[in-house]
Design a protein around this motif. Structure first.
Motif, PDB file in Angstrom:
ATOM      1  N   TRP A  44       0.839  -1.181  -0.037  1.00 42.62           N
ATOM      2  CA  TRP A  44       0.136   0.118  -0.051  1.00 42.62           C
ATOM      3  C   TRP A  44       0.823   1.240  -0.050  1.00 42.62           C
ATOM      4  N   LYS A  64      -7.172   2.027  -4.492  1.00 40.74           N
ATOM      5  CA  LYS A  64      -7.852   1.811  -3.478  1.00 40.74           C
ATOM      6  C   LYS A  64      -9.052   2.890  -3.618  1.00 40.74           C
ATOM      7  N   VAL A  80      -8.719  -4.434  -1.605  1.00 44.10           N
ATOM      8  CA  VAL A  80      -8.708  -4.256  -3.038  1.00 44.10           C
ATOM      9  C   VAL A  80      -8.804  -5.633  -3.616  1.00 44.10           C
TER      10      VAL A  80
END
Length: 138
Positions: free
Chosen positions: A19, A28, A72
């Motif tokens: 991330w 996202k 995700v």
């Protein structure tokens, strides 16, 4: 340190690394922009289709029979009838091919996986539904 705790720390590290980019942040945001889907929802999935050098948007309309995963990595399966034959297609939520998903109606169902619809045809394959407000669709 136990074996289980060492595995947890390594997966946490992998998640933090995954991330940590601008592309992941955009991904996202795209996933969060999609509507909340549940099993039984009647949806229009706008999919980008590439044909040679041209690209167009194709609408895939059907019933969500399964939603799986989280974040995700979440995906959903849509079933529709095409010329009397049942067709199922699975869409990853984070796919760049998804342009948008429009929920037409919410099905009133008591289970999360609607695989029993595969064995039904005609009127028996219909679900009781609740309509969605036009303002919420867009």
């Amino acid at each position: 340190m136990s074996k289980a705790s060492s595995q947890n720390t390594s997966t946490d590290l992998i998640r933090r690394i995954t991330w940590s980019g601008t592309q992941d942040a955009e991904l996202k945001k795209r996933v969060e922009a999609l509507p909340k889907l549940r099993s039984g929802d009647n949806v229009d999935v706008h999919v980008k289709v590439k044909e040679g050098e041209k690209e167009r948007v194709q609408i895939y309309t059907g019933v969500v029979i399964k939603v799986q995963g989280s974040g995700v990595g979440r995906s959903f399966t849509v079933r529709k009838m095409s010329s009397g034959i049942g067709v199922e297609r699975t869409f990853p939520m984070g796919s760049p091919a998804l342009e948008k998903v429009v929920v037409n109606s919410h099905g009133i169902v008591r289970r999360s996986r609607l695989f029993f619809l595969r064995n039904l045809s005609g009127r028996s394959a219909r679900l009781n539904t609740k309509r969605v407000d036009e303002q919420k669709k867009s």
